[in-house]
Design a protein around this motif. Structure first.
Motif, PDB file in Angstrom:
ATOM      1  N   LEU A 149       0.846  -1.192   0.000  1.00 58.36           N
ATOM      2  CA  LEU A 149       0.000   0.000   0.000  1.00 58.36           C
ATOM      3  C   LEU A 149       0.882   1.241   0.000  1.00 58.36           C
ATOM      4  O   LEU A 149       1.704   1.422   0.906  1.00 58.36           O
ATOM      5  N   GLU A 150       0.721   2.051  -1.017  1.00 59.46           N
ATOM      6  CA  GLU A 150       1.488   3.290  -1.141  1.00 59.46           C
ATOM      7  C   GLU A 150       2.982   3.064  -0.971  1.00 59.46           C
ATOM      8  O   GLU A 150       3.670   3.784  -0.257  1.00 59.46           O
ATOM      9  N   GLY A 151       3.479   1.996  -1.595  1.00 62.02           N
ATOM     10  CA  GLY A 151       4.909   1.704  -1.580  1.00 62.02           C
ATOM     11  C   GLY A 151       5.424   1.005  -0.340  1.00 62.02           C
ATOM     12  O   GLY A 151       6.627   0.800  -0.224  1.00 62.02           O
ATOM     13  N   ARG A 152       4.535   0.656   0.603  1.00 61.49           N
ATOM     14  CA  ARG A 152       4.954  -0.024   1.843  1.00 61.49           C
ATOM     15  C   ARG A 152       4.255  -1.360   1.967  1.00 61.49           C
ATOM     16  O   ARG A 152       3.056  -1.469   1.686  1.00 61.49           O
ATOM     17  N   TYR A 153       4.986  -2.356   2.434  1.00 57.99           N
ATOM     18  CA  TYR A 153       4.364  -3.643   2.749  1.00 57.99           C
ATOM     19  C   TYR A 153       3.697  -3.537   4.110  1.00 57.99           C
ATOM     20  O   TYR A 153       4.291  -3.047   5.068  1.00 57.99           O
ATOM     21  N   VAL A 154       2.447  -3.977   4.169  1.00 57.23           N
ATOM     22  CA  VAL A 154       1.647  -3.841   5.385  1.00 57.23           C
ATOM     23  C   VAL A 154       1.136  -5.215   5.800  1.00 57.23           C
ATOM     24  O   VAL A 154       0.666  -5.997   4.965  1.00 57.23           O
ATOM     25  N   ASP A 155       1.216  -5.490   7.099  1.00 57.78           N
ATOM     26  CA  ASP A 155       0.732  -6.767   7.639  1.00 57.78           C
ATOM     27  C   ASP A 155      -0.793  -6.807   7.661  1.00 57.78           C
ATOM     28  O   ASP A 155      -1.461  -5.792   7.846  1.00 57.78           O
ATOM     29  N   ASP A 156      -1.337  -8.005   7.494  1.00 52.53           N
ATOM     30  CA  ASP A 156      -2.758  -8.276   7.681  1.00 52.53           C
ATOM     31  C   ASP A 156      -2.871  -8.988   9.018  1.00 52.53           C
ATOM     32  O   ASP A 156      -2.316 -10.081   9.201  1.00 52.53           O
TER      33      ASP A 156
END
Length: 165
Positions: A149-156
């Motif tokens: 998201l928006e160039g960043r990896y985000v945890d679920d």
């Protein structure tokens, strides 16, 4: 929150909920792109009014919603409900509407015979995670870097709790 109440959604809430959903969109909680015109209806065959509770002002303005559904169609999973969306309009924030919607969803899950409620929240959404934790939800799993998201990896982050009778 005395001037607002929680009620089941109705088909005529479609436009108001669609506007609220678009206005509340943020990469803090959404894994989809910002909605662009022409907008799809809020309700469809998979997102029916009976899946939603709404927060409504005394004047009839819809200022929040929560979606509560069975996570799968499997009989072996019938005892679980999943929260798949919670939004509060900017005008309704800071008044406890998110908490009221969450508590109403837990009561509705219990009424439906559920013994567990689960949800997924993005790892960087600290306000939502704090709310869920304060209402008894615990982290039950993490999918690291699940979304870009928006160039960043985000945890679920997977969270759940029991529904006491």
């Amino acid at each position: 929150m005395s001037e607002s109440h929680i009620r089941p959604a109705r088909p005529e809430d479609d436009d108001a909920l669609g506007r609220l959903d678009r206005d509340a969109w943020s990469p803090l909680h959404s894994v989809q792109s910002r909605p662009q015109p022409p907008y799809d209806p809020f309700f469809d065959s998979n997102h029916r009014p009976e899946h939603y509770l709404v927060a409504e002002e005394a004047d009839g303005t819809v200022v929040g919603y929560i979606r509560l559904v069975a996570p799968t169609p499997l009989a072996s999973n019938r005892h679980v409900r999943q929260i798949q969306g919670l939004a509060v309009a900017e005008s309704g924030r800071g008044r406890g509407l998110g908490r009221a919607l969450l508590r109403s969803a837990l009561q509705e899950a219990r009424r439906q015979g559920a013994v567990r409620v689960t949800l997924r929240v993005l790892g960087h959404n600290k306000p939502a995670r704090s709310l869920y934790e304060s209402e008894g939800f615990a982290v039950e799993g993490v999918l690291p870097g699940e979304f870009l998201l928006e160039g960043r990896y985000v945890d679920d982050v997977l969270m759940g709790r029991g529904v006491s009778g």
